[in-house]
Scaffold this motif. Structure first.
Motif, PDB file in Angstrom:
ATOM      1  N   GLU A  37      42.882  40.964  49.788  1.00 35.00           N
ATOM      2  CA  GLU A  37      43.732  41.837  48.973  1.00 35.00           C
ATOM      3  C   GLU A  37      43.443  41.736  47.486  1.00 35.00           C
ATOM      4  O   GLU A  37      43.323  42.739  46.792  1.00 35.00           O
ATOM      5  CB  GLU A  37      45.203  41.499  49.226  1.00 35.00           C
ATOM      6  CG  GLU A  37      46.167  42.396  48.474  1.00 35.00           C
ATOM      7  CD  GLU A  37      47.618  42.086  48.774  1.00 35.00           C
ATOM      8  OE1 GLU A  37      48.470  42.486  47.959  1.00 35.00           O
ATOM      9  OE2 GLU A  37      47.911  41.447  49.801  1.00 35.00           O
ATOM     10  N   ALA A  38      43.308  40.515  46.979  1.00 39.30           N
ATOM     11  CA  ALA A  38      43.207  40.321  45.534  1.00 39.30           C
ATOM     12  C   ALA A  38      41.781  40.227  45.006  1.00 39.30           C
ATOM     13  O   ALA A  38      41.542  40.436  43.825  1.00 39.30           O
ATOM     14  CB  ALA A  38      43.976  39.061  45.132  1.00 39.30           C
ATOM     15  N   CYS A  39      40.822  39.882  45.867  1.00 40.70           N
ATOM     16  CA  CYS A  39      39.412  39.714  45.470  1.00 40.70           C
ATOM     17  C   CYS A  39      39.240  38.800  44.249  1.00 40.70           C
ATOM     18  O   CYS A  39      38.565  39.162  43.283  1.00 40.70           O
ATOM     19  CB  CYS A  39      38.756  41.064  45.212  1.00 40.70           C
ATOM     20  SG  CYS A  39      38.709  42.133  46.634  1.00 40.70           S
ATOM     21  N   PRO A  40      39.834  37.611  44.289  1.00 39.96           N
ATOM     22  CA  PRO A  40      39.703  36.709  43.137  1.00 39.96           C
ATOM     23  C   PRO A  40      38.334  36.026  43.113  1.00 39.96           C
ATOM     24  O   PRO A  40      37.630  35.970  44.121  1.00 39.96           O
ATOM     25  CB  PRO A  40      40.798  35.676  43.406  1.00 39.96           C
ATOM     26  CG  PRO A  40      40.827  35.593  44.899  1.00 39.96           C
ATOM     27  CD  PRO A  40      40.598  37.011  45.367  1.00 39.96           C
ATOM     28  N   HIS A  41      37.965  35.494  41.956  1.00 44.77           N
ATOM     29  CA  HIS A  41      36.825  34.600  41.870  1.00 44.77           C
ATOM     30  C   HIS A  41      37.283  33.290  42.508  1.00 44.77           C
ATOM     31  O   HIS A  41      38.449  32.903  42.373  1.00 44.77           O
ATOM     32  CB  HIS A  41      36.432  34.364  40.410  1.00 44.77           C
ATOM     33  CG  HIS A  41      35.827  35.568  39.768  1.00 44.77           C
ATOM     34  ND1 HIS A  41      36.535  36.708  39.465  1.00 44.77           N
ATOM     35  CD2 HIS A  41      34.564  35.799  39.358  1.00 44.77           C
ATOM     36  CE1 HIS A  41      35.734  37.587  38.907  1.00 44.77           C
ATOM     37  NE2 HIS A  41      34.529  37.068  38.832  1.00 44.77           N
ATOM     38  N   VAL A  42      36.369  32.596  43.191  1.00 46.12           N
ATOM     39  CA  VAL A  42      36.757  31.371  43.888  1.00 46.12           C
ATOM     40  C   VAL A  42      35.752  30.261  43.585  1.00 46.12           C
ATOM     41  O   VAL A  42      34.555  30.415  43.802  1.00 46.12           O
ATOM     42  CB  VAL A  42      36.808  31.577  45.422  1.00 46.12           C
ATOM     43  CG1 VAL A  42      37.259  30.287  46.121  1.00 46.12           C
ATOM     44  CG2 VAL A  42      37.715  32.739  45.792  1.00 46.12           C
ATOM     45  N   LYS A  43      36.279  29.153  43.091  1.00 50.27           N
ATOM     46  CA  LYS A  43      35.456  27.957  42.904  1.00 50.27           C
ATOM     47  C   LYS A  43      35.872  26.971  43.985  1.00 50.27           C
ATOM     48  O   LYS A  43      37.059  26.699  44.165  1.00 50.27           O
ATOM     49  CB  LYS A  43      35.673  27.341  41.525  1.00 50.27           C
ATOM     50  CG  LYS A  43      34.763  26.150  41.265  1.00 50.27           C
ATOM     51  CD  LYS A  43      34.942  25.610  39.866  1.00 50.27           C
ATOM     52  CE  LYS A  43      34.009  24.425  39.642  1.00 50.27           C
ATOM     53  NZ  LYS A  43      34.264  23.803  38.329  1.00 50.27           N
ATOM     54  N   THR A  44      34.897  26.450  44.703  1.00 52.05           N
ATOM     55  CA  THR A  44      35.212  25.539  45.803  1.00 52.05           C
ATOM     56  C   THR A  44      34.144  24.461  45.932  1.00 52.05           C
ATOM     57  O   THR A  44      32.999  24.647  45.538  1.00 52.05           O
ATOM     58  CB  THR A  44      35.389  26.327  47.127  1.00 52.05           C
ATOM     59  OG1 THR A  44      35.951  25.478  48.108  1.00 52.05           O
ATOM     60  CG2 THR A  44      34.094  26.902  47.618  1.00 52.05           C
ATOM     61  N   GLU A  45      34.566  23.355  46.485  1.00 53.21           N
ATOM     62  CA  GLU A  45      33.688  22.202  46.632  1.00 53.21           C
ATOM     63  C   GLU A  45      32.905  22.271  47.940  1.00 53.21           C
ATOM     64  O   GLU A  45      33.421  22.699  48.961  1.00 53.21           O
ATOM     65  CB  GLU A  45      34.548  20.932  46.640  1.00 53.21           C
ATOM     66  CG  GLU A  45      33.761  19.669  46.855  1.00 53.21           C
ATOM     67  CD  GLU A  45      34.657  18.452  47.021  1.00 53.21           C
ATOM     68  OE1 GLU A  45      34.334  17.445  46.379  1.00 53.21           O
ATOM     69  OE2 GLU A  45      35.640  18.520  47.766  1.00 53.21           O
TER      70      GLU A  45
END
Length: 100
Positions: A37-45
């Protein structure tokens, strides 16, 4: 829970960061509808204990959502793009997934 309490604010979501000691894919899968829904940027380990299959699955998760997977480098979040087969070549790192 997020939809129930913050439904009106979901569209404004622009960034998600996860660091759950190798269980990031599971955490992201629980909020897949929110990501859609939001299409956010995602930082993940990507944890050193993640298996090659788990690492590729994380890349495929983002690719399936229409994201470009990048290596999160020290001086910039927008590092070089990572191919799925490169996910096993680094020991412990973060990725930055950018909506395409």
């Amino acid at each position: 829970m997020i939809q129930e309490h913050l439904a009106g604010k979901v569209a404004k979501l622009r960034y998600i960061k996860t660091d759950v000691e190798g269980h990031d894919l599971s955490a992201l899968q629980t909020i897949e509808d929110l990501i859609d829904e939001a299409c956010p940027h995602v930082k993940t380990e990507v944890n050193r204990h993640n298996t090659p299959d788990e690492r590729r699955a994380l890349h495929r998760f983002f690719a399936g959502e229409g994201y470009i997977v990048r290596l999160a480098e020290q001086n910039t979040l927008f590092g070089r793009e990572l191919a799925e087969d490169e996910m096993g070549s680094l020991r412990h790192f973060d990725i930055f997934a950018v909506p395409n």
